[in-house]
Design an enzyme around this catalytic site. Structure first.
Site, PDB file in Angstrom:
ATOM      1  N   ARG A 214       0.695  -1.265   0.062  1.00  0.00           N
ATOM      2  CA  ARG A 214      -0.052  -0.094   0.131  1.00  0.00           C
ATOM      3  C   ARG A 214       0.897   1.140  -0.072  1.00  0.00           C
ATOM      4  O   ARG A 214       0.421   2.348  -0.340  1.00  0.00           O
ATOM      5  CB  ARG A 214      -0.834   0.098   1.310  1.00  0.00           C
ATOM      6  CG  ARG A 214      -1.940   0.983   1.328  1.00  0.00           C
ATOM      7  CD  ARG A 214      -2.910   0.607   2.279  1.00  0.00           C
ATOM      8  NE  ARG A 214      -4.170   1.658   2.503  1.00  0.00           N
ATOM      9  CZ  ARG A 214      -4.399   2.306   3.610  1.00  0.00           C
ATOM     10  NH1 ARG A 214      -3.748   2.382   4.628  1.00  0.00           N
ATOM     11  NH2 ARG A 214      -5.587   3.012   3.528  1.00  0.00           N
TER      12      ARG A 214
ATOM     13  N   ALA B 139      -6.706   7.124   0.360  1.00  0.00           N
ATOM     14  CA  ALA B 139      -6.842   5.591   0.207  1.00  0.00           C
ATOM     15  C   ALA B 139      -7.700   5.051   1.259  1.00  0.00           C
ATOM     16  O   ALA B 139      -7.603   5.543   2.388  1.00  0.00           O
ATOM     17  CB  ALA B 139      -5.262   5.119   0.546  1.00  0.00           C
ATOM     18  N   SER B 140      -8.718   4.332   0.818  1.00  0.00           N
ATOM     19  CA  SER B 140      -9.700   3.991   1.769  1.00  0.00           C
ATOM     20  C   SER B 140      -9.080   2.706   2.967  1.00  0.00           C
ATOM     21  O   SER B 140      -8.353   2.202   2.679  1.00  0.00           O
ATOM     22  CB  SER B 140     -10.919   2.998   0.830  1.00  0.00           C
ATOM     23  OG  SER B 140     -11.348   3.889  -0.339  1.00  0.00           O
ATOM     24  N   ARG B 141      -9.934   2.881   3.812  1.00  0.00           N
ATOM     25  CA  ARG B 141      -9.689   2.075   5.113  1.00  0.00           C
ATOM     26  C   ARG B 141      -9.432   0.574   4.526  1.00  0.00           C
ATOM     27  O   ARG B 141     -10.504  -0.002   3.935  1.00  0.00           O
ATOM     28  CB  ARG B 141     -10.743   2.015   6.133  1.00  0.00           C
ATOM     29  CG  ARG B 141     -10.057   2.298   7.408  1.00  0.00           C
ATOM     30  CD  ARG B 141     -11.189   2.457   8.666  1.00  0.00           C
ATOM     31  NE  ARG B 141     -11.870   1.602   8.580  1.00  0.00           N
ATOM     32  CZ  ARG B 141     -13.296   1.618   9.321  1.00  0.00           C
ATOM     33  NH1 ARG B 141     -13.535   2.622  10.086  1.00  0.00           N
ATOM     34  NH2 ARG B 141     -13.984   0.375   9.471  1.00  0.00           N
TER      35      ARG B 141
END
Ligand SMILES: C[S@@+](CC[C@H](N)C(=O)[O-])C[C@H]1O[C@@H](n2cnc3c(N)ncnc32)[C@H](O)[C@@H]1O
Length: 383
Positions: A34, A95-97
């Site tokens: 990520r 950036a989504s959880r």
């Protein structure tokens, strides 16, 4: 401190243990790092402002934030921070959880070989996860912001993925790559674009974070019918930023709350928590009460707070004062709408229906619009 691979493996293990990450998606979560997708400058909340944090200033903290189960704010105010001294106010890309990403990928029911459209490329991390499992020629992602799209495209290339990243309004889908087996939106829609149904094969799925002005938090999984319609039910609780063209108006106490002394006064015995704090209740209120935004501010004593309901379109507003230990709550209402009354009426309507849980609500999208139903399409809800 542990390296990125170890942090990614730990995060994947944590999510798997919590039941959020299915075995099929564990490999991609471990492989797609990520931090390679997160920009060097991210933003963190500081009161009601967003302030920048640079990787170079604290590499360890930056890396930790990339592998925490938290969303990472990657753009504010459409890339031009609106406050003085590079301070931002509105989150416009993130950036989504990771647990939300994992849960949505499981709900998408996508498998190898399927052709998938993602709306809202953001960092490109989710697109890379999809490509890792489905094949990178099977993934198209659309991003509305040119700078964000360009960065994601470059990152994905550098990481070895040949995903098509298009820049434009994802509400129109991406006809050149259609038909899709799956569409996944990572920005929220109030009005779900019919193009997503039209560009998906019959029997395909479209996954959409669906929102109302009042309530931001329902994930709908649609099954596409083949006649340009799709119908689906609420399958989860997620909160996403809205599609750019559907942002509506931002409610602000400074701008929209005036005339405190002239406001109409009353009181209620309905506890605000039962209306606003219960997921199923506030979801149902959002279905019934349009153009109503919710703001909560702390009061002066411990446990005290004020609930504000604001309609920035008609400039109506209402407030409810909560003091712990009291059973009657003072209300003020101003403007052409009695917003608290509307919210309380909607709560009582939901109560009168025997308090349906979120998974009993459904949404049908047709080429001409959408409608909400309870249990089945014969029980449509007037909004
Ligand atoms: C929560 S972020 C997406 C996270 C992303 N999937 C990831 O893995 O990092 C939402 C993104 O949707 C984009 N967006 C908003 N409205 C859009 C639209 N109409 N079409 C395409 N993208 C849109 C935003 O610019 C933002 O980058």
């Amino acid at each position: 401190m542990a390296g990125a691979e170890e942090l990614a493996a730990r995060l994947a293990a944590e999510l798997a243990e919590a039941g959020d990450l299915t075995p099929q998606w564990r490999g991609p979560f471990e492989t797609v790092l990520r931090h390679r997708f997160v920009p060097e400058t991210v933003w963190v909340q500081d009161g009601d402002r967003l302030v920048p944090v640079h990787r170079a200033d604290d590499e360890e903290a930056w890396l930790r934030s990339c592998y925490a189960n938290e969303f990472v704010i990657t753009q504010v105010d459409d890339g031009v921070p609106a406050g003085p001294g590079r301070v931002g106010y509105e989150i416009t890309s993130s950036a989504s959880r990771p647990d939300v990403v994992a849960m949505m990928l499981a709900a998408l029911e996508a498998g190898p070989g399927m052709n998938v459209l993602e709306v809202g490329t953001g960092t490109g991390w989710n697109a890379a996860l999809l490509a890792e499992r489905l094949g990178d020629d099977r993934v198209t992602s659309v991003e509305v912001d040119p700078v964000v799209a360009d960065r994601a495209r470059r990152t994905l290339r550098a990481e070895g993925y040949k995903i098509t990243v298009a820049c434009g309004d994802g509400a129109h889908g991406h006809l050149e790559s259609a038909p899709f087996d799956r569409v996944i939106a990572t920005a929220a829609a109030q009005r779900v674009p019919p193009a997503w149904a039209a560009q998906t094969r019959p029997g395909g799925r479209v996954l959409v974070p669906w929102t109302t002005d009042f309530h931001n938090g329902a994930l709908v999984s649609f099954l596409v019918q083949g006649d340009g319609t799709m119908r689906g039910r609420i399958v989860g609780n997620v909160a996403f930023m809205p599609l750019r063209a559907q942002r509506g108006k931002r409610a602000s106490l400074d701008r929209h709350v005036h005339g405190m002394t002239q406001a109409r006064r009353s009181s209620t015995e309905t506890h605000p928590y039962s209306v606003l704090g219960e997921y199923d209740a506030s979801l149902a209120v959002g279905l019934k009460v349009p153009h109503c935004k919710l703001i909560v501010t702390p009061g002066s004593g411990e446990g005290a707070y004020t609930v504000w309901l604001v309609d920035p379109w008609s400039r109506s507003w209402a407030s409810l004062e909560h003091e712990p230990g009291t059973e009657e709550f003072p209300i003020r209402q101003s403007g052409e709408r009695d917003l608290w009354q509307e919210v309380e009426d909607a709560f009582n309507w939901w109560d009168g229906l025997d308090r349906p849980a979120s998974d009993r609500w459904g949404l049908t999208v047709t080429p001409n619009g959408q409608f909400v139903w309870l249990d089945d399409e014969d029980h449509r809800i007037d909004r």
